[in-house]
Design a protein around this motif. Structure first.
Motif, PDB file in Angstrom:
ATOM      1  N   CYS A   1     -20.834  -8.463   2.899  1.00 20.42           N
ATOM      2  CA  CYS A   1     -20.217  -9.005   1.684  1.00 20.42           C
ATOM      3  C   CYS A   1     -20.768 -10.366   1.282  1.00 20.42           C
ATOM      4  CB  CYS A   1     -18.697  -9.098   1.863  1.00 20.42           C
ATOM      5  SG  CYS A   1     -18.174 -10.406   2.994  1.00 20.42           S
TER       6      CYS A   1
ATOM      7  N   CYS B   1     -22.041 -12.884   6.668  1.00 21.34           N
ATOM      8  CA  CYS B   1     -21.732 -11.451   6.735  1.00 21.34           C
ATOM      9  C   CYS B   1     -22.769 -10.667   5.947  1.00 21.34           C
ATOM     10  CB  CYS B   1     -20.340 -11.181   6.184  1.00 21.34           C
ATOM     11  SG  CYS B   1     -19.908  -9.426   6.183  1.00 21.34           S
TER      12      CYS B   1
ATOM     13  N   CYS C   1     -14.320  -9.259   3.975  1.00 19.93           N
ATOM     14  CA  CYS C   1     -14.410  -7.794   3.992  1.00 19.93           C
ATOM     15  C   CYS C   1     -13.981  -7.294   5.367  1.00 19.93           C
ATOM     16  CB  CYS C   1     -15.827  -7.340   3.651  1.00 19.93           C
ATOM     17  SG  CYS C   1     -17.014  -7.543   5.005  1.00 19.93           S
TER      18      CYS C   1
ATOM     19  N   CYS D   1     -16.169  -8.770   8.035  1.00 19.97           N
ATOM     20  CA  CYS D   1     -15.820 -10.155   8.391  1.00 19.97           C
ATOM     21  C   CYS D   1     -14.664 -10.158   9.389  1.00 19.97           C
ATOM     22  CB  CYS D   1     -15.372 -10.933   7.153  1.00 19.97           C
ATOM     23  SG  CYS D   1     -16.632 -11.279   5.910  1.00 19.97           S
TER      24      CYS D   1
HETATM   25 ZN   LIG Z   1     -17.903  -9.615   5.066  1.00 15.39          ZN
END
Ligand SMILES: [Zn+2]
Length: 272
Positions: A246, A243, A146, A149
């Protein structure tokens, strides 16, 4: 038959939209942009002086129809983050094929990322670095890293100032006062790469594997930042198992949980 949704029609967003919209596969475009065209925009923007005072989204709509009269163009004069705009945004993202993000502030990028992931849509992001010394193009697909990230990875591994792109979509915005504007040549170089990656992603879909998730292209040699001008760095960013935005198993999280995760992630980024 593709429905493109883009947020941002500033000096960087407009050339990306112009180039991507020439592709005959694009048959429908939705553009989200609340701002008016201002005198200080003219130096770096595609629009004419005569458009000053008009809504950028409306001028963009006419620009597109003058070149692609067959395309259905919808404009949304709302702020991406505005609570009252969310139901309409959810509905249009649900029906889109892919998205382009051309905003310059971090909260809006996180918000866009959440919106696109919630509906499982691929999207791309371009970022011009302060002073136009280079820029990034990132691409995102469902199940991949994402924006959180990617931003977190880059913060740790690339010695480039972030946030970036004071001038990419909102020259004169609050960030611009403390950063150096990018030239139109820098903006258009990154915009061209951004448009190219977007069309490749559209063409290849889930088979798209260019060998990077984030492409960094330098335009200037900057001591202790970039050794050389005109050099590409192909950065592979994996989805981070830690993360907060996500992480697997959180796909069905409520919007309240996502808000909390986003706050935590932003706080973490600020601490690094
Ligand atoms: Zn992420």
């Amino acid at each position: 038959m593709a429905h493109l949704i883009q947020v941002g029609a500033g000096s960087g967003g407009m050339p990306v939209l112009d180039m991507v919209s020439r592709d005959p596969r694009i048959t429908q475009i939705t553009l989200i942009e609340p701002d008016l065209y201002k005198p200080h925009n003219v130096e770096r923007h595609l629009f004419a002086i005569s458009a000053i005072g008009e809504a950028k989204a409306e001028v963009a709509r006419q620009w597109l129809l003058d070149r692609r009269p067959d395309v259905h163009v919808q404009v949304m004069l709302c702020d991406l983050m505005a609570p009252e705009a969310q139901p309409a945004l959810e509905e249009v993202v649900r029906t889109c094929t892919l998205g382009i993000c051309a905003v310059d502030n971090e909260p809006a990028k996180y918000h866009w990322d959440a919106l696109m992931r919630r509906h499982g849509k691929p999207w791309t992001l371009g970022e011009v670095l302060s002073g136009g010394i280079g820029g990034f193009v990132h691409w995102f697909v469902p199940g991949g890293p994402c924006y959180g990230c990617v931003a977190s990875h880059l913060q740790r591994s690339v010695t480039v100032e972030k946030p970036v792109a004071p001038d990419y979509s909102n020259p004169g915005g609050p960030v611009a006062e403390t950063t150096v504007p990018a030239s139109i040549t820098a903006i258009h170089t990154i915009a061209s790469l951004h448009a190219h990656v977007t069309l490749q992603l559209l063409e290849q879909g889930s088979a798209y594997q260019p060998g990077f998730t984030s492409l960094l292209f330098t335009l200037h040699r900057v001591p202790e930042v970039f050794e050389e001008a005109y050099r590409t760095y192909r950065l592979r960013v994996n989805r981070s198992p830690t993360c907060l935005i996500c992480q697997p198993g959180k796909a069905a999280a409520s919007s309240e949980e996502l808000d909390v995760a986003l706050d935590q992630a932003l706080a973490r980024l600020a601490d690094e």
